[in-house]
Design an enzyme around this catalytic site. Structure first.
Site, PDB file in Angstrom:
ATOM      1  N   GLU A  51      -7.044   0.595  -4.807  1.00  0.00           N
ATOM      2  CA  GLU A  51      -7.126   0.477  -3.343  1.00  0.00           C
ATOM      3  C   GLU A  51      -8.477  -0.074  -2.877  1.00  0.00           C
ATOM      4  OE1 GLU A  51      -5.921   4.425  -2.235  1.00  0.00           O
ATOM      5  OE2 GLU A  51      -3.868   4.036  -2.888  1.00  0.00           O
ATOM      6  N   LYS A  96       2.879  11.305  -3.423  1.00  0.00           N
ATOM      7  CA  LYS A  96       1.867  10.625  -4.224  1.00  0.00           C
ATOM      8  C   LYS A  96       0.965  11.604  -4.975  1.00  0.00           C
ATOM      9  CE  LYS A  96      -1.575   6.965  -3.502  1.00  0.00           C
ATOM     10  NZ  LYS A  96      -2.098   6.066  -2.450  1.00  0.00           N
ATOM     11  N   ASP A 113       0.888  -1.165   0.000  1.00  0.00           N
ATOM     12  CA  ASP A 113       0.000   0.000   0.000  1.00  0.00           C
ATOM     13  C   ASP A 113       0.922   1.210   0.000  1.00  0.00           C
ATOM     14  OD1 ASP A 113      -1.661   2.128   0.579  1.00  0.00           O
ATOM     15  OD2 ASP A 113      -2.300   1.367   2.547  1.00  0.00           O
ATOM     16  N   ASP A 133     -13.063   5.533   2.012  1.00  0.00           N
ATOM     17  CA  ASP A 133     -11.668   5.629   2.435  1.00  0.00           C
ATOM     18  C   ASP A 133     -11.376   7.036   2.944  1.00  0.00           C
ATOM     19  OD1 ASP A 133      -8.915   5.803   2.693  1.00  0.00           O
ATOM     20  OD2 ASP A 133      -8.471   4.741   0.832  1.00  0.00           O
TER      21      ASP A 133
HETATM   22  P1  ADP Z   1      -3.511   7.718   4.324  1.00  0.00           P
HETATM   23  O1  ADP Z   1      -4.188   6.583   3.641  1.00  0.00           O
HETATM   24  O2  ADP Z   1      -4.051   9.041   3.923  1.00  0.00           O
HETATM   25  O3  ADP Z   1      -2.046   7.635   4.187  1.00  0.00           O
HETATM   26  P2  ADP Z   1      -4.275   6.538   6.908  1.00  0.00           P
HETATM   27  O4  ADP Z   1      -5.317   5.666   6.373  1.00  0.00           O
HETATM   28  O5  ADP Z   1      -3.077   5.901   7.522  1.00  0.00           O
HETATM   29  O6  ADP Z   1      -3.815   7.664   5.893  1.00  0.00           O
HETATM   30  O7  ADP Z   1      -4.972   7.472   8.011  1.00  0.00           O
HETATM   31  C1  ADP Z   1      -4.242   8.389   8.758  1.00  0.00           C
HETATM   32  C2  ADP Z   1      -5.198   9.266   9.537  1.00  0.00           C
HETATM   33  O8  ADP Z   1      -5.966   8.456  10.438  1.00  0.00           O
HETATM   34  C3  ADP Z   1      -4.505  10.309  10.381  1.00  0.00           C
HETATM   35  O9  ADP Z   1      -5.188  11.548  10.255  1.00  0.00           O
HETATM   36  C4  ADP Z   1      -4.664   9.771  11.795  1.00  0.00           C
HETATM   37  O10 ADP Z   1      -4.707  10.822  12.762  1.00  0.00           O
HETATM   38  C5  ADP Z   1      -5.994   9.083  11.703  1.00  0.00           C
HETATM   39  N1  ADP Z   1      -6.197   8.081  12.741  1.00  0.00           N
HETATM   40  C6  ADP Z   1      -5.428   6.992  13.009  1.00  0.00           C
HETATM   41  N2  ADP Z   1      -5.932   6.300  14.037  1.00  0.00           N
HETATM   42  C7  ADP Z   1      -7.051   6.957  14.443  1.00  0.00           C
HETATM   43  C8  ADP Z   1      -8.016   6.735  15.496  1.00  0.00           C
HETATM   44  N3  ADP Z   1      -7.914   5.706  16.326  1.00  0.00           N
HETATM   45  N4  ADP Z   1      -9.042   7.614  15.602  1.00  0.00           N
HETATM   46  C9  ADP Z   1      -9.134   8.670  14.762  1.00  0.00           C
HETATM   47  N5  ADP Z   1      -8.265   8.926  13.776  1.00  0.00           N
HETATM   48  C10 ADP Z   1      -7.226   8.091  13.613  1.00  0.00           C
HETATM   49 MG    MG Z   2      -4.786   5.021   2.645  1.00  0.00          MG
END
Ligand code: ADP
Ligand code: MG
Length: 620
Positions: free
Chosen positions: A183, A83, A20, A205
């Site tokens: 995705e 990205k 990913d 997502d």
């Molecule tokens: P991306 O796909 O954009 O790279 P992610 O899917 O890893 O990102 O999501 C990251 C986001 O999720 C961040 O804003 C983080 O603060 C939030 N996040 C992670 N865990 C939690 C949680 N337990 N509750 C709320 N938000 C969360």
């Molecule tokens: Mg993501």
């Protein structure tokens, strides 16, 4: 047969990584022991690799955690969100370029370049640095060189140029691309949804910096994108900023601190921590301190406050969902499955809003920031010639259900359902003013509860007194990847809740599963009749009680002949209630239904008249 096939287990596997390649984090998984496994080096339980690159004054660029650690102290030399620039030219990336600390230019064939450390870097080269770090992390976790073949995921809305750029990045990182996968498709694969063969999936997502929703059609186990919608500048970061704004408004740190990047960064990190804590707790602390300036501010934020602050952002995501659904030409009820992806979907309010919008409990049993990598690993496994349908752990060998009134079984999770899985069904009360329900959780293919295996019993209390059939109790069966079943029941108006956890396969051998299946085939016909009889009796009983309750209205409103027919049907129905054969009960039910139609009309009439007279329905 849902049992292990030895030749599948022993088949040589061309191992393929699932990667990913995310905007904020990247993650890698691999198929192992019949399931996708997220690769995490020792001592790093979360396995995520920040998609961040730092250019020190001299020496090789730093990638991942070391780069992220430098971000606060040296923001001018650190690059995020590569990205966003993949496969795009200067003109169409103008707004995104504003946040990049390096000068951007363009190659002769229109590829963006960033100047750092005296040379120019294309997004492909920068992504290759991230992919190299991903491969290194995988190797570290495996304790040996990781495979060089990979399935890499991209957003469904990526165009051909963006996909080609992703392939180029992989080639530069010395990886062979087995396939580029969307995705949302990967997330659906992680949940085994391809085994449905047919259906519509909505994938929501909500990540760190982007939001997107995709509507997919499953046709013969293959996914096709019907529509996508989203906002490339809407994510968890916005939710953090909402808390930061709240803090600044109350703390009033003064103009000097408000301009201080270190102070703002500290506050932002505290906001994110607070947000994450609020996903599991009713309140959490928002805290910021600048000891040098003798500035300290802290305050408890309640979940309700947080939810109010983020509501506008949630609304925007819901609008995108509605648009995607509309573009796909589908009604809400035509969506069969909803899948949650991205860290921000851990927020309970987000889940609730998505559930409300689609009218369906979304899949969230798997870690939402790991599902895409897991699905990529599933795809890699399948491309390498592996199968998954035959693996015992992946499906339920016997149905799981509840005993219903009258002794029949309502099967909730069907045999061969892919696990992990989550199914919610709504039940109601049988009697007027019924304030509790006894749940009997059973396992097996037979139609009557007494012929199935009892897994457990629990009681739900605190249902408000209502007429029969009016209470709404949502029962949720959640079977996790380890085979643990949690059954919970929740009355929707009061939120009264009860639950139980059981291990359905405990003490059950393969031979017993087989015996239970054979018995169900042998008794299929008789079981069908028995269950139909049980259900018909319940139906007849419910109708009888409803009619008897309204006999005074029938006597007042029906002519003598119609009333006589109704009373006769009631008498016959009582006699048939315990009849041993389906046909007799069915005839009695049909007769009663017909004879009661005029009564229904009278009742409707009195309701309508009361309404016209301005009385509340409850007074009728
Ligand atoms: P991306 O796909 O954009 O790279 P992610 O899917 O890893 O990102 O999501 C990251 C986001 O999720 C961040 O804003 C983080 O603060 C939030 N996040 C992670 N865990 C939690 C949680 N337990 N509750 C709320 N938000 C969360
Ligand atoms: Mg993501």
């Amino acid at each position: 047969m849902p049992f292990l096939e030895l030749d599948v287990l022993n088949a040589p596997e061309r191992t393929t990584l699932g990667i990913d390649l995310g905007t904020t984090y990247s993650l890698v998984a691999l198929w192992r022991d019949g399931r996708p496994l997220v690769l995490r080096p020792k001592g790093r339980p979360d396995g995520r690799i920040p998609s961040v690159i730092h250019f020190p004054k001299s020496g090789a660029p730093l990638v991942g955690w070391p780069a992220r650690d430098r971000a606060a102290s040296d923001p001018g030399a650190t690059l995020f969100s590569v990205k966003r620039f993949m496969g795009r030219g200067l003109a169409d990336a103008r707004t995104d370029l504003a946040s990049v600390p390096f000068a951007a230019s363009q190659t002769d064939n229109g590829v963006i370049q960033f100047a750092a450390q005296g040379r120019k870097w294309t997004p492909q080269e920068l992504s290759a640095l991230i992919l190299t770090e991903v491969w290194r992390t995988a190797s570290e976790a495996l304790g040996e060189d990781a495979p060089r073949r990979a399935v890499i995921t991209v957003p469904a809305y990526f165009d051909e140029a963006q996909r080609a750029a992703t392939r180029d990045a992989a080639r530069l990182a010395n990886l062979e691309v087995a396939r580029i996968v969307n995705e949302p498709t990967a997330a659906s694969l992680a949940y085994g949804l391809e085994q449905r063969r047919e259906g519509i999936v909505a994938v929501y997502d909500f990540g760190g910096g982007t939001f997107d929703v995709s509507i997919l059609a499953i046709e013969g186990g293959i996914f096709r994108v019907l529509a996508t919608a989203g906002d490339t500048h809407l994510g968890g970061d916005d939710l953090d900023r909402a808390l930061v704004a709240l803090a600044l408004a109350e703390a009033r740190p003064g103009a000097e601190l408000e301009q201080d990047p270190a102070f703002l960064q500290g506050l932002r990190l505290s906001a994110e921590r607070c947000k994450i804590e609020l996903s599991t707790r009713p309140e959490a602390e928002l805290h910021v301190a600048v000891p040098e300036k003798r500035f300290v501010w802290r305050r408890m934020i309640t979940r309700a406050e947080f939810e109010q602050a983020i509501q506008p952002f949630l609304e925007r995501t819901l609008q995108c969902c509605a648009r995607a659904r509309h573009d796909a030409g589908l009604a809400a009820r035509e969506i069969d499955e909803v899948v949650l992806v991205g860290g921000s979907t851990r927020i309970p309010r987000v889940r609730a809003e998505v559930e409300r919008l689609f009218g369906r409990t979304p899949h969230c049993e798997l870690n939402p920031d790991e599902v895409v990598a897991m699905g990529a690993a599933v795809q890699g496994h399948v491309l390498g010639g592996g199968t998954r349908e035959l693996l015992l752990l992946d499906v339920t060998p016997l149905a799981l259900g509840l005993e219903t009134m009258g002794g029949a079984v309502s099967k909730i999770v069907l045999r061969n359902a892919p696990i992990p899985c989550l199914v919610t069904e709504t039940f109601t009360t049988y009697a007027d003013d019924q304030t509790g329900i006894d749940f009997h959780v059973v396992q097996g293919e037979r139609e009557l509860a007494r012929d199935c295996r009892t897994l457990g019993r629990f009681k739900l209390r605190g249902i408000p007194p209502l007429p029969a059939g009016m209470a709404r109790v949502a029962v949720r069966f959640a079977l996790d990847a380890d085979g643990l079943l949690s059954v919970s029941a929740r009355e929707q108006s009061t939120g009264a809740e009860a639950s139980i956890e059981v291990q359905p396969m405990n003490g059950l051998t393969d031979a017993e599963v087989e015996r239970m299946l054979k018995e169900s085939y042998a008794h299929a016909r008789e079981d069908f009749d028995q269950s139909r009889l049980a259900n018909l009796r319940v139906e007849l009983g419910t109708m009888l009680r409803a009619i008897e309750k309204n006999l005074p209205a029938a006597r007042a409103g029906l002519d003598r002949e119609t009333l006589g027919e109704l009373e006769e049907a009631v008498r016959r129905a009582h006699a048939a209630e315990q009849a041993p054969d389906v046909a007799a009960v069915q005839v009695a039910r049909d007769e009663l239904e017909r004879a009661a139609l005029p009564l229904a009309a009278v009742l409707m009439d009195s309701v309508a008249k009361a309404a016209l007279a301005g009385r509340k329905l409850s007074e009728v």
